[in-house]
Write a protein that holds these residues in place. Sequence first.
Motif, short mmCIF file in Angstrom:
data_model
loop_
_atom_site.label_atom_id
_atom_site.label_comp_id
_atom_site.label_asym_id
_atom_site.label_seq_id
_atom_site.Cartn_x
_atom_site.Cartn_y
_atom_site.Cartn_z
N CYS A 124 -16.97 -82.49 -53.44
CA CYS A 124 -16.56 -81.08 -53.55
C CYS A 124 -17.12 -80.31 -52.34
O CYS A 124 -18.31 -80.45 -52.01
CB CYS A 124 -17.08 -80.47 -54.85
N HIS B 54 -23.06 -72.20 -60.08
CA HIS B 54 -23.85 -72.04 -58.85
C HIS B 54 -24.91 -70.95 -59.00
O HIS B 54 -25.59 -70.61 -58.03
CB HIS B 54 -22.94 -71.75 -57.66
N PRO C 131 -18.52 -81.28 -64.30
CA PRO C 131 -18.10 -81.16 -62.90
C PRO C 131 -18.24 -82.49 -62.16
O PRO C 131 -19.18 -83.25 -62.41
CB PRO C 131 -19.07 -80.12 -62.33
N ASN C 132 -17.30 -82.74 -61.28
CA ASN C 132 -17.38 -83.91 -60.43
C ASN C 132 -17.74 -83.41 -59.02
O ASN C 132 -16.87 -83.14 -58.19
CB ASN C 132 -16.03 -84.64 -60.43
N CYS C 133 -19.03 -83.26 -58.77
CA CYS C 133 -19.48 -82.59 -57.54
C CYS C 133 -19.35 -83.47 -56.30
O CYS C 133 -19.32 -82.94 -55.18
CB CYS C 133 -20.93 -82.14 -57.71
N LEU D 234 -18.12 -77.48 -52.10
CA LEU D 234 -19.18 -76.54 -52.46
C LEU D 234 -20.47 -77.24 -52.91
O LEU D 234 -21.44 -76.58 -53.28
CB LEU D 234 -18.70 -75.60 -53.58
N GLN D 235 -20.50 -78.54 -52.81
CA GLN D 235 -21.66 -79.28 -53.33
C GLN D 235 -22.95 -78.86 -52.63
O GLN D 235 -23.99 -78.73 -53.27
CB GLN D 235 -21.44 -80.79 -53.16
N HIS E 277 -12.33 -80.74 -58.88
CA HIS E 277 -13.74 -81.07 -59.05
C HIS E 277 -14.44 -80.37 -60.22
O HIS E 277 -15.21 -81.00 -60.94
CB HIS E 277 -14.52 -80.73 -57.77
N CYS E 278 -14.23 -79.07 -60.36
CA CYS E 278 -15.10 -78.32 -61.28
C CYS E 278 -14.48 -78.26 -62.67
O CYS E 278 -14.13 -77.21 -63.18
CB CYS E 278 -15.35 -76.91 -60.72
N LEU F 235 -24.92 -75.96 -54.15
CA LEU F 235 -25.48 -76.00 -55.51
C LEU F 235 -26.97 -75.70 -55.49
O LEU F 235 -27.71 -76.22 -54.66
CB LEU F 235 -25.28 -77.40 -56.11
S1 SF4 Z 1 -20.18 -78.53 -56.41
FE1 SF4 Z 1 -20.02 -76.67 -57.61
S2 SF4 Z 1 -17.86 -76.12 -57.57
FE2 SF4 Z 1 -18.01 -78.23 -56.93
S3 SF4 Z 1 -17.75 -79.40 -58.83
FE3 SF4 Z 1 -19.94 -79.13 -58.54
S4 SF4 Z 1 -20.44 -77.29 -59.72
FE4 SF4 Z 1 -18.23 -77.31 -59.41
#
Ligand code: SF4
Length: 252
Positions: free
Chosen positions: A244, A161, A239-241, A246-247, A233-234, A250
């Motif tokens: 997630c 991030h 990463p599988n965003c 936190l997407q 996810h990470c 980003l």
């Molecule tokens: S959104 Fe961020 S924390 Fe989530 S998988 Fe993607 S890079 Fe990782």
Amino acid sequence: MYPVRPPDFELRAYYAALYDAWGEQHWWPAQSRFEVIAGAYLAQNTSWKNVEKALRNLRRSRALNAAVIRDMPLARLEALVRPAGYFRQKALRLKQFACFLQERYQGSLDRMFAQPTAALRQELLALNGVGPETADSILLYAGAHSVFVVDAYTRRILERHGLVDQRAGYDQIRELCERSLAAIGAADEVAPGRTVPSPLAHRPSRMSCARLSPATRRYNQMHGLIVLAGKLHCHKQAPNCEGCPLQRFLPS
Ligand code: SF4
């Protein structure tokens, strides 16, 4: 490569987003302070599933106790912790901790955890096999000291991030997380007790339900939530965003 953003750190929003999505994680799942300490040693370089098997062996043998571990033959302890891998090394280190506790604090975890955080951290770091992550796990989850535990998931997520760069040291990331999470005011505090069906949440335990200061509680929760984000996810390779929490944070 991901760009490195200036330190206008948004970790508070990350905490709220993760907590909103997944709620209480009940980490650390343990019934006693010594069980947390044993788990912190055993968790090095293995999965939690294997740690649980070793802890189960110790529990069945009534050995989740520093005095019992100190006096137990090393070979017997090795057999009990074998499922956690590196069993010779881990058994020896657990014994060394139990001896340290006896010699320095007359076997009392109360006395040990009554020390100032920085001083105790140095003592733990001087023990064989205790790095910053293990020392801080013991301080936070067994001793309710106000320290943030930085693990590989924390570093990976913050790097991806753009919040820290690859050269950032453990303590630099720890202080950044502590500063950001400690600054949350009462008005922005997440409502405690949020329960969401979460794939990897642990059942409430005596240690996970202990009374903590607001900042310590956030450090506790945030670490568990970051572990979940890392596991779901990470991933290390890619990463599988999608999905997630936190997407949306980003960097573009
Ligand atoms: S959104 Fe961020 S924390 Fe989530 S998988 Fe993607 S890079 Fe990782």
